[in-house]
Design a protein around this motif. Sequence first.
Motif, mmCIF file in Angstrom:
data_model
loop_
_atom_site.group_PDB
_atom_site.id
_atom_site.type_symbol
_atom_site.label_atom_id
_atom_site.label_comp_id
_atom_site.label_asym_id
_atom_site.label_seq_id
_atom_site.Cartn_x
_atom_site.Cartn_y
_atom_site.Cartn_z
ATOM 1 N N TYR A 65 37.097 0.086 0.794
ATOM 2 C CA TYR A 65 36.438 0.351 2.079
ATOM 3 C C TYR A 65 35.933 1.794 2.125
ATOM 4 C CZ TYR A 65 35.742 1.084 7.064
ATOM 5 O OH TYR A 65 35.192 1.401 8.279
ATOM 6 N N LEU A 66 36.779 2.733 1.709
ATOM 7 C CA LEU A 66 36.379 4.135 1.734
ATOM 8 C C LEU A 66 35.182 4.384 0.833
ATOM 9 C CD1 LEU A 66 39.682 6.238 1.747
ATOM 10 C CD2 LEU A 66 38.033 5.943 3.610
ATOM 11 N N ALA A 67 35.163 3.738 -0.328
ATOM 12 C CA ALA A 67 34.045 3.929 -1.254
ATOM 13 C C ALA A 67 32.740 3.433 -0.636
ATOM 14 C CB ALA A 67 34.331 3.213 -2.568
ATOM 15 N N LYS A 68 32.779 2.279 0.012
ATOM 16 C CA LYS A 68 31.578 1.739 0.654
ATOM 17 C C LYS A 68 31.142 2.616 1.822
ATOM 18 C CE LYS A 68 32.506 -3.095 -0.578
ATOM 19 N NZ LYS A 68 32.853 -4.435 -0.048
ATOM 20 N N LEU A 69 32.119 3.126 2.571
ATOM 21 C CA LEU A 69 31.799 3.978 3.711
ATOM 22 C C LEU A 69 31.152 5.281 3.246
ATOM 23 C CD1 LEU A 69 32.058 4.283 6.810
ATOM 24 C CD2 LEU A 69 34.258 5.423 6.403
ATOM 25 N N LYS A 70 31.684 5.853 2.186
ATOM 26 C CA LYS A 70 31.116 7.107 1.678
ATOM 27 C C LYS A 70 29.702 6.880 1.148
ATOM 28 C CE LYS A 70 32.057 11.100 -1.254
ATOM 29 N NZ LYS A 70 33.059 11.806 -2.087
ATOM 30 N N LYS A 71 29.495 5.775 0.469
ATOM 31 C CA LYS A 71 28.163 5.469 -0.048
ATOM 32 C C LYS A 71 27.157 5.339 1.092
ATOM 33 C CE LYS A 71 25.716 2.101 -2.971
ATOM 34 N NZ LYS A 71 25.856 0.854 -3.763
#
Length: 266
Positions: A65-71
């Motif tokens: 989730y964090l990776a998608k949010l940062k992207k």
Amino acid sequence: MRTPHYPAYLAGEAPVDFVEVISENFMGDGGRPLYTMDRIREIYPVAMHGVSMSVGSADGLNPDYLAKLKKLAQRVQPLWVSDHLCWTGIDGFNSHDLLPLPYTEEALSIAAKNINHAQDYLERPMLIENPSSYLTFADDAMTEWEFLAELVSRTGCYLLLDINNIYVSGTNHGFDPKTYLDAIPADRVRQIHLAGHSNGRDGLLIDTHDQPVPDPVWSLFAQVIGRFGDVAVMIERDDDIPPLEDLVAELELARNFSAAWESVAA
């Protein structure tokens, strides 16, 4: 920014200073949602508002989730990224609801650890929103406003104050919403939500965000907007979406309250 109003935003015809989007709706790798976001981002500044980070989860934050949010944040370059003071699931299960935390030292330590991790990973401060709630915990050791103030102190995060949520929780639990608002560190408030609610059973108010902003919420906003100064204010509507003109009329009322305080301060 709701789907029925996309044409007005894409045409640059909505008389707003910024838009807020639900982060999870734009976390795909392509398609029409991201295309729409890219076009609107050329016209309006965007705030990203999440509903699934689960900052109160004892499981910690979901790395995918964090990776998608940062992207998404790198693509949008938002005004800010926000989420709620809540937990949403456990053991990989997402309830898709904003579940309340006990206001204890243990819960505070978990939430602070998760928010610090999110801020470090995203490389930006977060805004945390106060939830509506319908129950309290027997082992609560502090009030919600004390919990939020300490959370801000430990993480350096900012706050998204939902005035309607404070009114709903105050009515449900018997505390004075003004006491809550007076105790919030004013210099950490970056955004305010205004919304409506519905009447539930046994005198409970339900945070449905499907009604116009009611008079008691406007009254609270009018009492406190001067304390928070130059802060972003937004009308939030999650269901029974009216024509954009209706929401703009509510926005104008918020602007009038803010202008009245600015006139007094001058």
